[in-house]
Design a protein around this motif. Structure first.
Motif, PDB file in Angstrom:
ATOM      1  N   UNK A 197       7.082   7.164   0.298  1.00 52.98           N
ATOM      2  CA  UNK A 197       6.389   6.233   1.192  1.00 52.98           C
ATOM      3  C   UNK A 197       7.121   4.889   1.130  1.00 52.98           C
ATOM      4  N   UNK A 198       8.029   4.661   2.098  1.00 50.83           N
ATOM      5  CA  UNK A 198       8.876   3.463   2.069  1.00 50.83           C
ATOM      6  C   UNK A 198       8.117   2.242   2.567  1.00 50.83           C
ATOM      7  N   UNK A 199       8.522   1.080   2.040  1.00 48.34           N
ATOM      8  CA  UNK A 199       7.996  -0.210   2.490  1.00 48.34           C
ATOM      9  C   UNK A 199       9.159  -1.074   2.965  1.00 48.34           C
ATOM     10  N   UNK A 200       8.828  -2.257   3.477  1.00 48.97           N
ATOM     11  CA  UNK A 200       9.863  -3.154   3.986  1.00 48.97           C
ATOM     12  C   UNK A 200      10.848  -3.541   2.897  1.00 48.97           C
ATOM     13  N   UNK A 201      10.384  -3.610   1.664  1.00 44.96           N
ATOM     14  CA  UNK A 201      11.268  -3.975   0.545  1.00 44.96           C
ATOM     15  C   UNK A 201      12.302  -2.902   0.255  1.00 44.96           C
ATOM     16  N   UNK A 202      12.115  -1.696   0.797  1.00 42.09           N
ATOM     17  CA  UNK A 202      13.058  -0.604   0.530  1.00 42.09           C
ATOM     18  C   UNK A 202      14.249  -0.597   1.492  1.00 42.09           C
ATOM     19  N   UNK A 227      13.503   2.752   8.022  1.00 46.44           N
ATOM     20  CA  UNK A 227      12.177   2.365   7.560  1.00 46.44           C
ATOM     21  C   UNK A 227      11.566   1.489   8.646  1.00 46.44           C
ATOM     22  N   UNK A 228      10.452   1.901   9.205  1.00 45.58           N
ATOM     23  CA  UNK A 228       9.824   1.198  10.322  1.00 45.58           C
ATOM     24  C   UNK A 228       8.688   0.311   9.812  1.00 45.58           C
ATOM     25  N   UNK A 229       8.691  -0.946  10.313  1.00 49.10           N
ATOM     26  CA  UNK A 229       7.604  -1.874   9.981  1.00 49.10           C
ATOM     27  C   UNK A 229       7.594  -2.969  11.050  1.00 49.10           C
TER      28      UNK A 229
END
Length: 554
Positions: A197-202, A227-229
Motif C-alpha cells: 500500500x504505497x503512499x506519497x512518501x514512497x 503511485x497515485x495521489x
C-alpha cells in the motif's frame, strides 16, 4: 584354475580391506545439464603395477551397479553399464569418471576401485547436482512478483525497500510465497508476490527481491511502479536564467505535487485570471516595467491551492547631452549633462578614446580636450551607451621657431612648431630640402633643411581656414661660421649687414650729388658766357669729349 584362484584372492582381499579400512566418502558438486567430473582418489596418481580401475555406483534399490572398467595396458575402457549410464559415462587419462547431461537422478554415490598386484582400494564419491537461478520480476501498480525458476535446491525469496527488509504485516505489506516441483526434472520453482500500500512518501522508492540459493544470492530491483495521489501543493516558478529585463519574454511555470500531475491551471496576472489547459506554463511577451509585481497560479479544480511569485523587472534609461559630433573653438566652454533612470544602483563609466576618465567638465577648451567620449551605464543584465565626438578648432599659433646646425656644419635645420585645428599648412620664405612634418592632438611640427650662404632672416607662416600666424628667425651664414666668425650672435650679424648696406647706399647718393652739382655749374657757366657775347657756344674737341664722358659717368 589359476584365473579363478586369482579372482578368489582379490575377493578375499577386498573383503578384508572393507573390514580393516573403513571407506571415507567425499563430495563433488555439478550443475544441472552439464558434465559431471568425479575424480578417483581426489586425483592422486595410481599405484605402481596397476592392474585395472573400475567405476561402479549404488542403484536406487541399494544394489551395486557396474559402470565401466579400464585395464592398465589397454587405452580403451570397457563400458559395463546396461541402463541410461551406458550412453553417458566415460573415463579420461587420469581415471576421472565423466557423466554427461547431469540431472537430479545423478545425486548418488559413485565408487572408484583401484586394483594393483599388491593392493585393492576403493574411493566412494557422492554427487550433488545444483541448478542456476533464473530470476524473473514483474509488477502491476502496487503489486510485484519475483520468480526463481528451476532451482535445486529450492531458492528462498525475500523483499526489500530502499535496502531494508520488508515484513508481512497483513495490512500495508502482504507477501505471498509459493513453491512448485517439476516431477520430470525434480527442479523447484519458487515465487513470491508483494502487495504494498504505497503512499506519497514512497515516490522514488526502490523495491527489490532477494533470491537466496545454496550456490549464490541474487538481488533484483523492480521497475518503479506509479503511485497515485492528489495534489496538495503547487509552486510557481519564473523560467528565467537571470534577472528579468524589460522587453524579455517571461515564462511562468506552475507545478503541482500530485500524481498524475494536473493538466489545467489558473494564472492570475495582475488582476486578470487566465485558464491554461493541457499545459503548466504561461508566457508574458515583452514584459514592461509596469508589469512588475505579484503573480499567482492555482489548481483549476481547487483555486484555494495556489502559489505566488513576485517578479522584478530591471530597466535602465540613459540620456546624454550633447551627442554625435560637437564642433567647438579653443577657449570655449562646453556643458555635458548625463541623466539615468534605473531600477537599481547603476554603475557609470566614462572613457575617452577607449581609456577610462572622469566625468568630463570643460570650462575652457584646449586642443588636448578633443576626442571621442563614451558614457556607459550598467545594471545587472543591462548596459546602455551614449557618446559624442568633441572637435576643438582654432586658428594656428606658432609656439616656437628654432634652428640648429647639422654635424657637417654645411646645413641648418629649422623647426617650426604650432597649434591649430584643422591641421595647419606651413610655408617658408626660403628654399629648403628634407621636409618633415607631424600632427598629433592639435600640435603640428614642420622641419626643413637650408644652406644659408649669407646671413638672412627666414619667415615661417602657418595657416588653416580660421587664420594664420607668422614668425621670423635670423639665420647666420654657414660660411662665416666655418671661417670662425660665428662668435657674434645672429642679431649682431644682421645689424652689421644692415649698416654695410646703408653705408653703400649713402656713398652712392653722395657721389651722384657731387657729379650733378659739377655738371650743373658747368652748364651754368657755359650758358652765362653765351648770353654775354651772344656768340655761338664754341669749345675744343677735347673739351666736348670730356663733357660727354662726365655726362655718361653721371
Amino acid at each position: 584354475s589359476h584365473k579363478h584362484l586369482c579372482f578368489f584372492i582379490v575377493a578375499v582381499f577386498l573383503m578384508m580391506s572393507k573390514v580393516c579400512n573403513p571407506l571415507t566418502v567425499t563430495y563433488v558438486t555439478a550443475l544441472y545439464g552439464e558434465t559431471i567430473v568425479i575424480p578417483c582418489n581426489d586425483g592422486a596418481p595410481v599405484p605402481q603395477h596397476l592392474m585395472f580401475v573400475k567405476w561402479k555406483y549404488e542403484k536406487d534399490d541399494g544394489t551395486p551397479g557396474d559402470l565401466l572398467i579400464k585395464q592398465a595396458r589397454n587405452e580403451q575402457a570397457t563400458v559395463q553399464a546396461t541402463d541410461s549410464y551406458a550412453q553417458r559415462v566415460s573415463i579420461d587419462d587420469k581415471f576421472n569418471l565423466l557423466i554427461t547431461q547431469a540431472s537430479l537422478k545423478d545425486q548418488k554415490t559413485f565408487t572408484c576401485m583401484v586394483v594393483s598386484h599388491a593392493n585393492l582400494m576403493e574411493f566412494p564419491v557422492s554427487v550433488l547436482v545444483y541448478s542456476k537461478l533464473n530470476i524473473d520480476t514483474k509488477h502491476y501498480n502496487n503489486l510485484g512478483t519475483c520468480v526463481a525458476a528451476e532451482a535445486n535446491p529450492a531458492a528462498t525469496i525475500t523483499w526489500k525497500k530502499n535496502g531494508k527488509a520488508l515484513v508481512d504485516d497483513g495490512k500495508a505489506i502482504v507477501i505471498t510465497p509459493s513453491l512448485k516441483l517439476d516431477p520430470a526434472t525434480g527442479l523447484s520453482t519458487t515465487s513470491s508476490t508483494l502487495q504494498y500500500a504505497a503512499t506519497k512518501e514512497d515516490v522514488g522508492a526502490v523495491f527489490a527481491c532477494v533470491s537466496t540459493h545454496r550456490l549464490t544470492s541474487q538481488e533484483t530491483e523492480l521497475e518503479p511502479f506509479p503511485i497515485h495521489y492528489p495534489s496538495e501543493k503547487v509552486s510557481l516558478q519564473v523560467m528565467s536564467k537571470g534577472p528579468v529585463v524589460e522587453g524579455d519574454n517571461v515564462t511562468l511555470k506552475c507545478h503541482a505535487d500530485g500524481n498524475p500531475p494536473p493538466s489545467s491551471f489558473y494564472f492570475h496576472l495582475k488582476g486578470e485570471k487566465m485558464l491554461v489547459q493541457n499545459s503548466d506554463t504561461y508566457t508574458l511577451n515583452a514584459i514592461s516595467r509596469e508589469a512588475a509585481g505579484e503573480y499567482k497560479c492555482s489548481l483549476a479544480d481547487n483555486e484555494k491551492v495556489e502559489a505566488s511569485q513576485n517578479i522584478l523587472v530591471s530597466y535602465l534609461d540613459l540620456s546624454l547631452s550633447p551627442t554625435g559630433k560637437v564642433l567647438k573653438t579653443v577657449g570655449d566652454s562646453l556643458s555635458v549633462k548625463m541623466e539615468k533612470i534605473a531600477s537599481g544602483d547603476a554603475t557609470v563609466l566614462w572613457t575617452k578614446n577607449g581609456k577610462a576618465v572622469k566625468e568630463p567638465e570643460f570650462s575652457k577648451l584646449s586642443y588636448a580636450d578633443a576626442g571621442i567620449f563614451v558614457c556607459e551605464v550598467s545594471l545587472t543584465g543591462l548596459t546602455r551607451h551614449q557618446s559624442f565626438e568633441l572637435v576643438v578648432e582654432g586658428k594656428p599659433v606658432i609656439t616656437s621657431l628654432t634652428e640648429h646646425s647639422t654635424g657637417d656644419a654645411q646645413h641648418k635645420v629649422l623647426t617650426c612648431e604650432a597649434e591649430g585645428v584643422p591641421e595647419p599648412s606651413f610655408q617658408w620664405s626660403v628654399n629648403n630640402t628634407n621636409e618633415e612634418s607631424s600632427y598629433i592632438n592639435g600640435k603640428a611640427t614642420h622641419k626643413i633643411t637650408v644652406i644659408p650662404r649669407l646671413n638672412m632672416t627666414i619667415t615661417c607662416t602657418v595657416s588653416n581656414k580660421l587664420g594664420e600666424d607668422v614668425m621670423t628667425i635670423n639665420v647666420s651664414s654657414v660660411f662665416e661660421e666655418k671661417n670662425g666668425k660665428s662668435g657674434k650672435n645672429p642679431q649682431d650679424d644682421s645689424k652689421d649687414q644692415a649698416k654695410l648696406i646703408v653705408g653703400v647706399v649713402v656713398g652712392l647718393l653722395f657721389a651722384a650729388a657731387v657729379v650733378g652739382l659739377v655738371y650743373w655749374l658747368y652748364i651754368k657757366n657755359s650758358r652765362q658766357g653765351s648770353w654775354k657775347t651772344g656768340e655761338k657756344e664754341v669749345g675744343t674737341s677735347e673739351e666736348s669729349k670730356k663733357l660727354e664722358e662726365n655726362n655718361h659717368t653721371v
